[in-house]
Design a protein around this motif. Structure first.
Motif, PDB file in Angstrom:
ATOM      1  N   GLU A   1       0.086  71.968  50.238  1.00 14.16           N
ATOM      2  CA  GLU A   1      -0.318  70.617  50.587  1.00 14.16           C
ATOM      3  C   GLU A   1      -0.859  69.930  49.347  1.00 14.16           C
ATOM      4  O   GLU A   1      -1.555  70.546  48.555  1.00 14.16           O
ATOM      5  N   SER A   2      -0.565  68.632  49.207  1.00 17.65           N
ATOM      6  CA  SER A   2      -1.040  67.903  48.028  1.00 17.65           C
ATOM      7  C   SER A   2      -1.116  66.409  48.311  1.00 17.65           C
ATOM      8  O   SER A   2      -0.679  65.935  49.357  1.00 17.65           O
ATOM      9  N   GLU A   3      -1.658  65.665  47.353  1.00 16.44           N
ATOM     10  CA  GLU A   3      -1.676  64.200  47.368  1.00 16.44           C
ATOM     11  C   GLU A   3      -2.314  63.637  48.647  1.00 16.44           C
ATOM     12  O   GLU A   3      -1.755  62.776  49.312  1.00 16.44           O
ATOM     13  N   ALA A   4      -3.495  64.092  48.986  1.00 10.17           N
ATOM     14  CA  ALA A   4      -4.155  63.651  50.220  1.00 10.17           C
ATOM     15  C   ALA A   4      -4.687  62.228  50.119  1.00 10.17           C
ATOM     16  O   ALA A   4      -5.139  61.787  49.070  1.00 10.17           O
ATOM     17  N   SER A   5      -4.648  61.537  51.239  1.00  5.33           N
ATOM     18  CA  SER A   5      -5.278  60.230  51.394  1.00  5.33           C
ATOM     19  C   SER A   5      -6.011  60.253  52.734  1.00  5.33           C
ATOM     20  O   SER A   5      -5.456  60.679  53.745  1.00  5.33           O
ATOM     21  N   VAL A   6      -7.264  59.822  52.734  1.00  2.00           N
ATOM     22  CA  VAL A   6      -8.104  59.911  53.926  1.00  2.00           C
ATOM     23  C   VAL A   6      -8.539  58.507  54.336  1.00  2.00           C
ATOM     24  O   VAL A   6      -8.863  57.666  53.498  1.00  2.00           O
ATOM     25  N   ARG A   7      -8.558  58.287  55.648  1.00  2.00           N
ATOM     26  CA  ARG A   7      -9.023  57.012  56.185  1.00  2.00           C
ATOM     27  C   ARG A   7     -10.051  57.287  57.273  1.00  2.00           C
ATOM     28  O   ARG A   7      -9.826  58.106  58.162  1.00  2.00           O
ATOM     29  N   ARG A   8     -11.197  56.613  57.169  1.00  2.00           N
ATOM     30  CA  ARG A   8     -12.226  56.754  58.199  1.00  2.00           C
ATOM     31  C   ARG A   8     -11.821  55.992  59.440  1.00  2.00           C
ATOM     32  O   ARG A   8     -11.285  54.896  59.374  1.00  2.00           O
ATOM     33  N   LEU A   9     -12.110  56.591  60.572  1.00  2.00           N
ATOM     34  CA  LEU A   9     -11.882  55.970  61.871  1.00  2.00           C
ATOM     35  C   LEU A   9     -13.223  55.819  62.579  1.00  2.00           C
ATOM     36  O   LEU A   9     -14.230  56.373  62.127  1.00  2.00           O
ATOM     37  N   ARG A  10     -13.242  55.133  63.679  1.00  2.00           N
ATOM     38  CA  ARG A  10     -14.486  54.937  64.421  1.00  2.00           C
ATOM     39  C   ARG A  10     -15.115  56.277  64.806  1.00  2.00           C
ATOM     40  O   ARG A  10     -16.316  56.458  64.728  1.00  2.00           O
ATOM     41  N   ASN A  11     -14.287  57.222  65.223  1.00  2.00           N
ATOM     42  CA  ASN A  11     -14.779  58.530  65.662  1.00  2.00           C
ATOM     43  C   ASN A  11     -14.225  59.655  64.801  1.00  2.00           C
ATOM     44  O   ASN A  11     -13.648  60.610  65.308  1.00  2.00           O
ATOM     45  N   GLY A  12     -14.339  59.573  63.513  1.00  9.67           N
ATOM     46  CA  GLY A  12     -13.851  60.640  62.640  1.00  9.67           C
ATOM     47  C   GLY A  12     -13.046  60.094  61.476  1.00  9.67           C
ATOM     48  O   GLY A  12     -13.378  59.054  60.924  1.00  9.67           O
ATOM     49  N   ALA A  13     -11.989  60.793  61.157  1.00 11.87           N
ATOM     50  CA  ALA A  13     -11.146  60.402  60.030  1.00 11.87           C
ATOM     51  C   ALA A  13      -9.754  60.979  60.226  1.00 11.87           C
ATOM     52  O   ALA A  13      -9.550  61.877  61.053  1.00 11.87           O
ATOM     53  N   GLU A  14      -8.796  60.459  59.473  1.00 13.12           N
ATOM     54  CA  GLU A  14      -7.461  61.038  59.476  1.00 13.12           C
ATOM     55  C   GLU A  14      -7.020  61.228  58.036  1.00 13.12           C
ATOM     56  O   GLU A  14      -7.414  60.482  57.148  1.00 13.12           O
ATOM     57  N   MET A  15      -6.230  62.280  57.831  1.00 12.03           N
ATOM     58  CA  MET A  15      -5.738  62.599  56.493  1.00 12.03           C
ATOM     59  C   MET A  15      -4.216  62.648  56.537  1.00 12.03           C
ATOM     60  O   MET A  15      -3.633  63.223  57.445  1.00 12.03           O
ATOM     61  N   VAL A  16      -3.610  62.051  55.528  1.00 13.76           N
ATOM     62  CA  VAL A  16      -2.168  62.134  55.337  1.00 13.76           C
ATOM     63  C   VAL A  16      -1.968  62.849  54.015  1.00 13.76           C
ATOM     64  O   VAL A  16      -2.663  62.585  53.041  1.00 13.76           O
ATOM     65  N   PHE A  17      -1.020  63.796  53.980  1.00  9.75           N
ATOM     66  CA  PHE A  17      -0.779  64.518  52.738  1.00  9.75           C
ATOM     67  C   PHE A  17       0.677  64.956  52.687  1.00  9.75           C
ATOM     68  O   PHE A  17       1.384  64.931  53.677  1.00  9.75           O
ATOM     69  N   VAL A  18       1.101  65.362  51.494  1.00 13.14           N
ATOM     70  CA  VAL A  18       2.449  65.866  51.276  1.00 13.14           C
ATOM     71  C   VAL A  18       2.427  67.364  51.529  1.00 13.14           C
ATOM     72  O   VAL A  18       1.519  68.063  51.089  1.00 13.14           O
ATOM     73  N   SER A  19       3.418  67.863  52.247  1.00 11.49           N
ATOM     74  CA  SER A  19       3.548  69.284  52.489  1.00 11.49           C
ATOM     75  C   SER A  19       5.015  69.648  52.344  1.00 11.49           C
ATOM     76  O   SER A  19       5.876  68.939  52.873  1.00 11.49           O
TER      77      SER A  19
END
Length: 178
Positions: free
Chosen positions: A155-173
């Motif tokens: 896994e690499s190149e992660a991008s994280v976005r905060r949400l109202r109840n947590g966060a989400e991460m998108v990454f290359v796999s």
């Protein structure tokens, strides 16, 4: 929204560890200042600059994260590369995800054979309250494979976005097939 092209680079690779290139910028506003994390060289480490108008000034000559600082004798071994920073402000801290190449996990057994874990990319996490000291997540990578998958690149190149109840991460796999 209009963008203006500025032909003068804000940051030029001048430090030996940067190996002639800087890239993968990630900018945050924190405690009244603007900072940019960047990758030096080809995943040789992560540097930090403070941006003051058109000028970027390194906070240190050396990287804030490099392979030797990221590895852990149990959870993340033989780390050889660190880069691809992504920073975000969470309350009174900055959280920095990054990609590092090393070994996590342990050998698998199949048909009475031991298969050592492969070197691959994983996503790590560091945090800071003052942009001077960085604390690593205590158990190695925060996103990594959990079984010994052959031909798995990680896994690499992660991008994280905060949400109202947590966060989400998108990454290359990916695997060896791409």
């Amino acid at each position: 929204m209009t963008f203006v092209l500025d032909v003068d680079p804000m940051l030029i690779a001048t430090q030996p560890w940067e190996n002639g290139s800087v890239g993968s910028p990630s900018v945050v506003d924190f405690q009244g200042a603007t900072y940019m994390f960047y990758e030096g060289g080809k995943r040789a480490g992560i540097g930090l600059v403070k941006i003051m108008g058109p000028v970027a000034e390194r906070t240190e000559k050396n990287p804030i994260l490099l392979p030797e600082l990221v590895q852990d004798p149990i959870f993340w071994r033989q780390v050889t590369k660190v880069g691809a920073p992504h920073a975000m402000v969470v309350d009174d801290s900055v959280r920095l995800t990054f990609t590092a190449r090393g070994i996590e996990g342990f050998a698998a057994t199949t048909n009475d054979k031991s298969l050592p874990p492969d070197v691959n990319d994983s996503i790590g996490l560091a945090a800071t309250l003052d942009m001077k000291t960085f604390t690593l997540f205590p158990a190695g990578p925060v996103v990594a494979r959990v079984v010994n998958l052959r031909a798995y690149l990680g896994e690499s190149e992660a991008s994280v976005r905060r949400l109202r109840n947590g966060a989400e991460m998108v990454f290359v796999s990916s695997d060896a097939s791409g």
